[in-house]
Structures are given as C-alpha cells and as structure tokens.
Write an enzyme that holds these catalytic residues in place. Structure first.
Site, mmCIF file in Angstrom:
data_model
loop_
_atom_site.group_PDB
_atom_site.id
_atom_site.type_symbol
_atom_site.label_atom_id
_atom_site.label_comp_id
_atom_site.label_asym_id
_atom_site.label_seq_id
_atom_site.Cartn_x
_atom_site.Cartn_y
_atom_site.Cartn_z
ATOM 1 N N LYS A 1 0.832 -1.198 0.000
ATOM 2 C CA LYS A 1 0.000 0.000 0.000
ATOM 3 C C LYS A 1 0.871 1.254 0.000
ATOM 4 O O LYS A 1 2.041 1.214 0.405
ATOM 5 C CB LYS A 1 -0.871 0.027 1.262
ATOM 6 C CG LYS A 1 -1.914 -1.061 1.362
ATOM 7 C CD LYS A 1 -2.637 -0.982 2.702
ATOM 8 C CE LYS A 1 -3.695 -2.062 2.839
ATOM 9 N NZ LYS A 1 -4.856 -1.824 1.975
ATOM 10 N N ARG B 1 -10.435 -11.499 1.727
ATOM 11 C CA ARG B 1 -11.328 -12.539 1.189
ATOM 12 C C ARG B 1 -10.671 -13.913 1.222
ATOM 13 O O ARG B 1 -11.358 -14.929 1.297
ATOM 14 C CB ARG B 1 -11.761 -12.144 -0.226
ATOM 15 C CG ARG B 1 -10.653 -12.100 -1.249
ATOM 16 C CD ARG B 1 -10.991 -11.197 -2.423
ATOM 17 N NE ARG B 1 -10.971 -9.794 -2.033
ATOM 18 C CZ ARG B 1 -11.227 -8.777 -2.877
ATOM 19 N NH1 ARG B 1 -11.560 -9.033 -4.125
ATOM 20 N NH2 ARG B 1 -11.174 -7.533 -2.466
#
Length: 495
Positions: free
Chosen positions: A273, A347
């Site tokens: 990130k 996920r």
C-alpha cells in the site's frame, strides 16, 4: 484521560452535591421535577438566555444557587418525549455525558414512568456509557485542562420504577461491554495485538461460559487452509483461527454463525500500500473485533440462542517468504485461487473460515464482517455498511436491525454477470476483479464458499474505524456491528 462510570438506579436519590441532570421537552423546557434543586428558578433565566427550547439533544446548564443541594444543574433536550426511539434515548444519554465535566457525582432526574419508561431510562444509560468511552491506554501525561481525568464518576438515575430500570439495563450493560471490547481491539496498535494476542483475548470469553478453541497453523495446514495461510507467509507472527461457541439455546437448534476478518495489520503484502495512511491498517481486524464483541454480549446477557463466532487472524507483511502476485493457492473448499493482488487478502482469510464454519457447524445462517474494500466507501461513504446476501429474508432482517440501532446497512447487488470479472485463466478464480465494482466482486468471490446456507456479507470498511463522531461515539474505532447483530439476534432468533 479516561473516566470510569458507575451506573445505578434509585427510586429516590438524595442530591448531596455534584451535578443534577434533568430532561427538558418541547412542551416543558424546564421540567417541574428540577424545582426541588432549583427553588430560585435559575434555570428559567438560563434557558431564556441560551435559547433552550427542549429540542432533542440541546443543552443548558447553570451553577446552582449557594443554598442548593447540587453544585450544577443541567438540562438535556428530549424533544417530543413520548415519540422517541431507543436510539434517540441513547443520544440523549450521550449528550448528558458531555455535561459531566469534572463532576464525580451525577443524579439524573427522570420523573415518573409515564414520562420515561424503564426501557428508555436503560437506553439513556447505555448511551451515556457509549459516549464515555475513550482509549488513552498509552498516554502517560495528562493535560492541565483535561476535564476527563482518570477518575470514577457515579451516575444515579432517579426513576419511580428503579427495579424495572435495573432489569432493563442488565442487557444494555452487556452490549456496552461488547462494544467496548470491539473498540479496544481496533484501537490497539499492531505491535501489541498480533494474531496470537488476539486469540488470547478470545480465550478470555471462557470466563463468561463460552467454549473457545484456537487452531494454530499446524491444525490449519491439516485442514488445507492454503488461502488463509498464504496471507500470513510474509509475517514472523503465526496465524490463528479462533472458534467461539455459545450454547444458550436448545441442543438441537442449529447455531447462528458470525465470521470475522482479523488482519491485525495490512501492509498490502508484496502489492504494498502507499505509505500515507497505512497506520490505519491496524484496524483491518474490525470484522473480527465485531464478532468477538458480539459473542461477549451474547454470553454476558445469556442470550437464548446457539451461536458460533469464528475469526481468522493473520498479519499481511512483505517478506522473502510472502506470497506473490501470480501464485495459485488451493482453498479448504478445494477451489483454486490465482493471486492477482496480495492486498486483496481479506477474502482469502474469510473464504477458508467460511468453509470451515459451514462444514463443521452446519449453521442456520452465516454472516461475515470485514473491513474488506475501499470501494465500499466510494459507494456509500461512512454512514452505511455494504450488505450483500443470497437470502432476502436475512437481508431484510439486517436492514431492520440497522434502522433500530442506526448501525445502518445498504444492500448492494450480487449477480452472475460479475462472476466473469473474477474468472481466471489459470485457476478457478482470481482474488480480485480489478478497479470497477470492487466491493461487488469481493462479495461474489465470498459467495462461492457459502453453498446454500443463508448468508450475508457486511463490508464495514467505512464504518468500523475513522467514521464520523456521533452523540454516542467519539472514538476512532466505533465497534460497528456489535449492536447491529445483537439486535438481529434479539429480534429474530431468540425464543
């Protein structure tokens, strides 16, 4: 610094100093009940000067006359008192807390049960507790002008049916404690709260009668949870799966299942990130925090249901051992996943946890919570969580619970057309479908692991942390999901 609040209820509370709080309504800005501590009518002048009309959550206060029993007197607006919702009573309680300041004794004058019900009094007390929360564990110095020093404040609610108030408040206390636990966990720094430490916090629920089981990477390898384990490969901190079991219903009843994403810190892994704002990723376990907070609440109030809480706990770090874009992993379900972006890791944690939950417990419903996508914030901002579901009845029940608690959700679509966006050339699916419809493709991904079980996915990225301040929350971590799901259980599943 933080203030410890002790709540009690009394039929006749004698005022001996401290703060007195009373409720002003639209029809009677200065209630008659306050005359006992304001015989000179100081408040009449104060409300006129301040323009206080009893409007919901407005306030006015005065220094009490020298011969009065109280030190200060404050009014909190209750609007049209007979038409208030439970959440509005909580807001009034939160606003009442703002009047405490340096008071160590507070008496709240509520009048008779015709004006304020026992349930309303309990909701007001809950709102006060929620607003009182602060997280300052690591502050070693107190400001000279800090009105909220580390001290104890006793708050007595005077009500003609104190016994009913106390009974109603017992379940609210459980909710307050569950929300506090969730907020504490999200606010904790990642160097303190790793997967092992988080699992230990889950283990503490055994004191409430919960059964808690912790799976290590050894057990997860045997279960072939390659998706979850793959996220943890770059971290020196080992992953954990915590299973919390509350047996409050009948033995034959299927459990309600709640599954949380617990990424204790998310760098994005190899797909790292940007540095700006990465410190907020200590809160990427907001879903797991909500689940443990909910399970605490259910156990503390002895909820008459069977419930399972499962949280997948990992840290996502870049390292020589970390998984790479292009890697293919086999999930516990046997389905294969091509890793396109290692920052779409939540996920991967959830898919194995959902498979485990369904295979082992065969739940009546299954709800997962996760700070899953930034895309849901683009769609909904920070006032609603994204709701995805394969079951209309469950979706409607969640929406109603959100309206009651004001932990609001908004249903977004699931559709086979979006499946094409996560189809892979090399595996059964990709872990991301690209920029467009990012929240939906993440939900479509999870849907492949729930089978026919009635299921809902709550994307709480915009609501679990950094959400707007309210009358009942001034914390960076909101504890979103605890009250929502407790209301869902209470309204739909308890016998």
């Amino acid at each position: 610094m933080s203030m410890s609040i002790e709540i009690s209820f009394s039929k006749s509370a004698k005022v001996t100093g401290g703060l007195v709080v009373a409720l002003g309504s639209s029809s009677q800005p200065v209630p008659s009940i306050v005359r006992s501590v304001d015989p000179g009518g100081q408040l009449d002048k104060a409300v006129k000067v301040a323009g206080f009309s009893g409007k919901l959550c407005s306030t006015a206060d005065v220094i009490a006359p020298v011969d009065a029993a109280a030190d200060r007197i404050a009014l909190v607006g209750a609007g049209e008192q007979g038409k208030l919702s439970a959440h509005e009573w909580m807001r009034i309680g939160g606003k009442a807390f703002t009047q405490i300041r340096k008071a160590e004794k507070v008496t709240v004058l509520l009048g008779d049960a015709d004006e304020v019900s026992a349930e309303a009094a309990a909701d007001m007390a809950l709102g006060l507790l929620m607003r009182a929360y602060s997280f300052d564990l690591y502050k070693t110095k107190k400001k000279d002008d800090d009105d909220n020093g580390a001290r104890k404040c006793t708050v007595v609610f005077q009500h003609e049916d104190a016994a009913a108030c106390k009974k109603a408040f017992a379940s609210r206390q459980a909710v307050a404690d569950g929300v506090k636990l969730a907020r504490d966990l999200v606010n904790e720094p990642a160097n303190v709260l790793g997967p092992v430490e988080f699992a230990a916090r889950a283990k503490e629920l055994e004191a409430l009668g919960m059964e808690v089981e912790i799976l290590t990477e050894k057990e997860m390898k045997k279960l072939k949870m390659e998706a979850l384990l793959g996220v943890s490969l770059g971290s020196v901190r080992p992953p954990r799966l915590a299973i919390m079991k509350w047996q409050g219903g009948k033995a034959k009843d299927k459990p309600l299942a709640f599954v949380g994403k617990g990424v204790v810190f998310d760098t994005g892994g190899i797909s790292i990130k940007p540095a700006a704002g990465m410190e907020d990723m200590k809160g990427d376990m907001g879903g797991a925090a909500a689940v443990i907070g909910l399970m605490h609440t259910l156990a503390a109030r002895k909820a008459r249901v069977n419930a399972i809480g499962i949280i997948g706990l990992v840290e996502n770090m870049p390292d020589g051992a970390a998984q790479r874009p292009g890697d293919i992993v086999r999930s516990m379900s046997g389905q294969t996943i091509e890793i396109i972006n290692t920052d779409a890791e939540g996920r991967l944690v959830l898919c194995d946890a959902l498979t485990y939950c369904q295979d082992r417990f065969k739940p009546e419903i299954m709800i997962n919570l996760a700070t899953l996508t930034g895309a849901v914030m683009v769609a909904l901002g920070q006032h609603h969580a994204g709701l995805f579901s394969n079951d209309d009845k469950l979706s409607e029940a969640l929406s109603k619970a959100g309206a009651v608690t004001q932990e609001r959700v908004w249903r977004l679509p699931l559709d086979p057309a979006y499946d094409k966006m996560i189809d892979s050339k090399f595996a059964d699916m990709k872990n991301t479908g690209g920029r467009y419809a990012g929240s939906i493709t993440a939900a479509q991904f999870l849907k492949r692991f729930v089978g026919e079980t009635p299921w809902a996915h709550l994307d709480i990225a915009g609501t679990a942390m950094g959400s707007p301040s309210t009358d009942i929350n001034q914390s960076w971590a909101s504890g979103f999901g605890v009250r929502l799901l407790d209301e869902l259980v209470r309204a739909n599943y308890e016998g």
